[in-house]
Design a protein around this motif. Structure first.
Motif, PDB file in Angstrom:
ATOM      1  N   MET A 136     -27.648 -19.320  -1.119  1.00  0.00           N
ATOM      2  CA  MET A 136     -27.632 -20.185   0.035  1.00  0.00           C
ATOM      3  C   MET A 136     -28.343 -19.469   1.172  1.00  0.00           C
ATOM      4  SD  MET A 136     -24.405 -21.422   2.408  1.00  0.00           S
ATOM      5  CE  MET A 136     -23.351 -21.663   1.043  1.00  0.00           C
ATOM      6  N   ASP A 137     -29.230 -20.179   1.855  1.00  0.00           N
ATOM      7  CA  ASP A 137     -29.865 -19.614   3.044  1.00  0.00           C
ATOM      8  C   ASP A 137     -28.810 -19.495   4.122  1.00  0.00           C
ATOM      9  OD1 ASP A 137     -32.993 -21.426   2.673  1.00  0.00           O
ATOM     10  OD2 ASP A 137     -32.254 -19.609   1.705  1.00  0.00           O
ATOM     11  N   THR A 138     -28.850 -18.404   4.858  1.00  0.00           N
ATOM     12  CA  THR A 138     -27.851 -18.223   5.899  1.00  0.00           C
ATOM     13  C   THR A 138     -28.454 -18.481   7.259  1.00  0.00           C
ATOM     14  OG1 THR A 138     -28.315 -15.858   6.030  1.00  0.00           O
ATOM     15  CG2 THR A 138     -26.533 -16.537   4.563  1.00  0.00           C
ATOM     16  N   ASP A 139     -27.716 -19.195   8.042  1.00  0.00           N
ATOM     17  CA  ASP A 139     -28.072 -19.460   9.432  1.00  0.00           C
ATOM     18  C   ASP A 139     -27.537 -18.274  10.231  1.00  0.00           C
ATOM     19  OD1 ASP A 139     -28.068 -20.248  12.081  1.00  0.00           O
ATOM     20  OD2 ASP A 139     -27.293 -22.251  11.690  1.00  0.00           O
ATOM     21  N   LYS A 140     -28.352 -17.684  11.049  1.00  0.00           N
ATOM     22  CA  LYS A 140     -27.966 -16.488  11.806  1.00  0.00           C
ATOM     23  C   LYS A 140     -26.741 -16.734  12.694  1.00  0.00           C
ATOM     24  CE  LYS A 140     -31.529 -13.893  10.613  1.00  0.00           C
ATOM     25  NZ  LYS A 140     -31.394 -12.968   9.558  1.00  0.00           N
ATOM     26  N   GLY A 141     -26.523 -17.982  13.156  1.00  0.00           N
ATOM     27  CA  GLY A 141     -25.410 -18.261  14.047  1.00  0.00           C
ATOM     28  C   GLY A 141     -24.121 -18.637  13.335  1.00  0.00           C
ATOM     29  N   THR A 142     -24.155 -18.809  12.026  1.00  0.00           N
ATOM     30  CA  THR A 142     -22.979 -19.254  11.280  1.00  0.00           C
ATOM     31  C   THR A 142     -22.229 -18.059  10.720  1.00  0.00           C
ATOM     32  OG1 THR A 142     -24.096 -21.293  10.661  1.00  0.00           O
ATOM     33  CG2 THR A 142     -22.189 -20.654   9.337  1.00  0.00           C
ATOM     34  N   ARG A 143     -20.926 -18.030  10.962  1.00  0.00           N
ATOM     35  CA  ARG A 143     -20.070 -17.001  10.358  1.00  0.00           C
ATOM     36  C   ARG A 143     -19.551 -17.558   9.041  1.00  0.00           C
ATOM     37  NH1 ARG A 143     -15.158 -15.687  13.519  1.00  0.00           N
ATOM     38  NH2 ARG A 143     -14.770 -14.307  11.767  1.00  0.00           N
ATOM     39  N   TRP A 144     -20.271 -17.324   7.962  1.00  0.00           N
ATOM     40  CA  TRP A 144     -19.878 -17.833   6.656  1.00  0.00           C
ATOM     41  C   TRP A 144     -18.581 -17.177   6.212  1.00  0.00           C
ATOM     42  CZ3 TRP A 144     -22.205 -22.053   5.293  1.00  0.00           C
ATOM     43  CH2 TRP A 144     -23.485 -22.307   5.759  1.00  0.00           C
ATOM     44  N   LEU A 145     -17.840 -17.873   5.386  1.00  0.00           N
ATOM     45  CA  LEU A 145     -16.597 -17.324   4.866  1.00  0.00           C
ATOM     46  C   LEU A 145     -16.899 -16.241   3.845  1.00  0.00           C
ATOM     47  CD1 LEU A 145     -14.512 -20.589   4.320  1.00  0.00           C
ATOM     48  CD2 LEU A 145     -14.546 -19.088   6.319  1.00  0.00           C
ATOM     49  N   SER A 146     -16.118 -15.174   3.920  1.00  0.00           N
ATOM     50  CA  SER A 146     -16.230 -14.125   2.897  1.00  0.00           C
ATOM     51  C   SER A 146     -15.661 -14.683   1.595  1.00  0.00           C
ATOM     52  CB  SER A 146     -15.438 -12.886   3.321  1.00  0.00           C
ATOM     53  OG  SER A 146     -14.044 -13.170   3.293  1.00  0.00           O
ATOM     54  N   GLU A 147     -15.858 -13.970   0.516  1.00  0.00           N
ATOM     55  CA  GLU A 147     -15.319 -14.416  -0.772  1.00  0.00           C
ATOM     56  C   GLU A 147     -13.804 -14.560  -0.700  1.00  0.00           C
ATOM     57  OE1 GLU A 147     -15.158 -12.812  -5.326  1.00  0.00           O
ATOM     58  OE2 GLU A 147     -17.018 -12.453  -4.212  1.00  0.00           O
ATOM     59  N   SER A 148     -13.158 -13.602  -0.078  1.00  0.00           N
ATOM     60  CA  SER A 148     -11.701 -13.638   0.072  1.00  0.00           C
ATOM     61  C   SER A 148     -11.267 -14.823   0.942  1.00  0.00           C
ATOM     62  CB  SER A 148     -11.216 -12.325   0.689  1.00  0.00           C
ATOM     63  OG  SER A 148      -9.848 -12.378   0.955  1.00  0.00           O
ATOM     64  N   GLU A 149     -11.962 -15.053   2.037  1.00  0.00           N
ATOM     65  CA  GLU A 149     -11.642 -16.190   2.911  1.00  0.00           C
ATOM     66  C   GLU A 149     -11.872 -17.512   2.182  1.00  0.00           C
ATOM     67  OE1 GLU A 149     -12.775 -14.325   7.303  1.00  0.00           O
ATOM     68  OE2 GLU A 149     -14.369 -15.098   5.994  1.00  0.00           O
ATOM     69  N   GLN A 150     -12.952 -17.587   1.418  1.00  0.00           N
ATOM     70  CA  GLN A 150     -13.257 -18.801   0.655  1.00  0.00           C
ATOM     71  C   GLN A 150     -12.150 -19.099  -0.363  1.00  0.00           C
ATOM     72  OE1 GLN A 150     -14.809 -21.887   0.459  1.00  0.00           O
ATOM     73  NE2 GLN A 150     -16.776 -20.837   0.726  1.00  0.00           N
ATOM     74  N   ARG A 151     -11.677 -18.063  -1.057  1.00  0.00           N
ATOM     75  CA  ARG A 151     -10.584 -18.247  -2.030  1.00  0.00           C
ATOM     76  C   ARG A 151      -9.311 -18.722  -1.328  1.00  0.00           C
ATOM     77  NH1 ARG A 151     -12.323 -13.304  -4.038  1.00  0.00           N
ATOM     78  NH2 ARG A 151     -10.435 -12.318  -3.219  1.00  0.00           N
ATOM     79  N   ALA A 152      -8.991 -18.115  -0.182  1.00  0.00           N
ATOM     80  CA  ALA A 152      -7.785 -18.508   0.563  1.00  0.00           C
ATOM     81  C   ALA A 152      -7.896 -19.958   1.029  1.00  0.00           C
ATOM     82  CB  ALA A 152      -7.573 -17.574   1.756  1.00  0.00           C
ATOM     83  N   TRP A 153      -9.058 -20.327   1.570  1.00  0.00           N
ATOM     84  CA  TRP A 153      -9.271 -21.687   2.056  1.00  0.00           C
ATOM     85  C   TRP A 153      -9.154 -22.699   0.926  1.00  0.00           C
ATOM     86  CZ3 TRP A 153      -8.771 -24.831   5.758  1.00  0.00           C
ATOM     87  CH2 TRP A 153      -9.463 -26.039   5.816  1.00  0.00           C
ATOM     88  N   ARG A 154      -9.809 -22.412  -0.192  1.00  0.00           N
ATOM     89  CA  ARG A 154      -9.776 -23.360  -1.308  1.00  0.00           C
ATOM     90  C   ARG A 154      -8.391 -23.447  -1.947  1.00  0.00           C
ATOM     91  NH1 ARG A 154     -15.806 -22.827  -3.989  1.00  0.00           N
ATOM     92  NH2 ARG A 154     -16.850 -23.671  -2.149  1.00  0.00           N
ATOM     93  N   THR A 155      -7.673 -22.346  -1.980  1.00  0.00           N
ATOM     94  CA  THR A 155      -6.298 -22.381  -2.484  1.00  0.00           C
ATOM     95  C   THR A 155      -5.438 -23.248  -1.577  1.00  0.00           C
ATOM     96  OG1 THR A 155      -6.515 -20.204  -3.514  1.00  0.00           O
ATOM     97  CG2 THR A 155      -4.270 -20.992  -3.075  1.00  0.00           C
TER      98      THR A 155
END
Length: 158
Positions: A1-20
């Motif tokens: 995924m291309d990253t936007d410099k202004g976006t704080r993307w979720l880390s892998e751990s944050e993504q797992r927590a959010w999806r759970t």
């Protein structure tokens, strides 16, 4: 995924927590709905019955009930119409505000609440509480409280 410099993307751990969290939220709601189906109720019906049963005189202004259940006034009005047709609630005009309406729990609604509540609590225990240790339950409550407080403070804001 291309990253936007202004976006704080979720880390892998944050993504797992959010999806759970999303999975648990959807699956738990789905299960609570299934467990209420034999009584002819939806989770929204039950939430309205709870709010009314815990209110003074088992009644609430429609606008307050909409706020308590996070429903638009229009959606709540349709919900209350369905519940009126089932004999669970009735609408009453407000004596002090001719435009105001109350949702009132009927005797049938109260008896339904008394019948369903033990089954609902058993469902909550079976699918949520009993799967947590007392320690993890407190950790979960502590972790979710600031999120709930933040979201409550933003209610009604655009």
């Amino acid at each position: 995924m291309d990253t936007d410099k202004g976006t704080r993307w979720l880390s892998e751990s944050e993504q797992r927590a959010w999806r759970t969290h999303l999975d648990v939220s959807r699956l738990l709601t789905y299960q609570m709905e299934r467990d209420l189906q034999p009584f002819g109720l939806t989770i929204n019906d039950y939430e309205i019955l709870v709010n009314l049963s815990e209110s003074d005189d088992r009644r609430m202004r429609m606008s307050d009930l909409a706020g308590a259940t996070l429903q638009s006034k229009s959606r709540l009005s349709h919900q209350i119409t369905r519940m009126e047709n089932a004999g669970l609630v009735r609408r009453e005009h407000c004596d002090t505000d001719k435009r105001g309406l109350f949702a009132v729990l009927t005797e049938h609604g109260w008896n339904t609440m008394r019948e369903v509540a033990p089954h609902h609590v058993a469902s909550v225990r079976r699918h949520f509480m009993d799967l947590l240790t007392p320690e993890s339950m407190e950790e979960l409550r502590a972790a979710l409280a600031p999120i709930a407080d933040h979201l409550r403070s933003r209610r009604g804001r655009v």
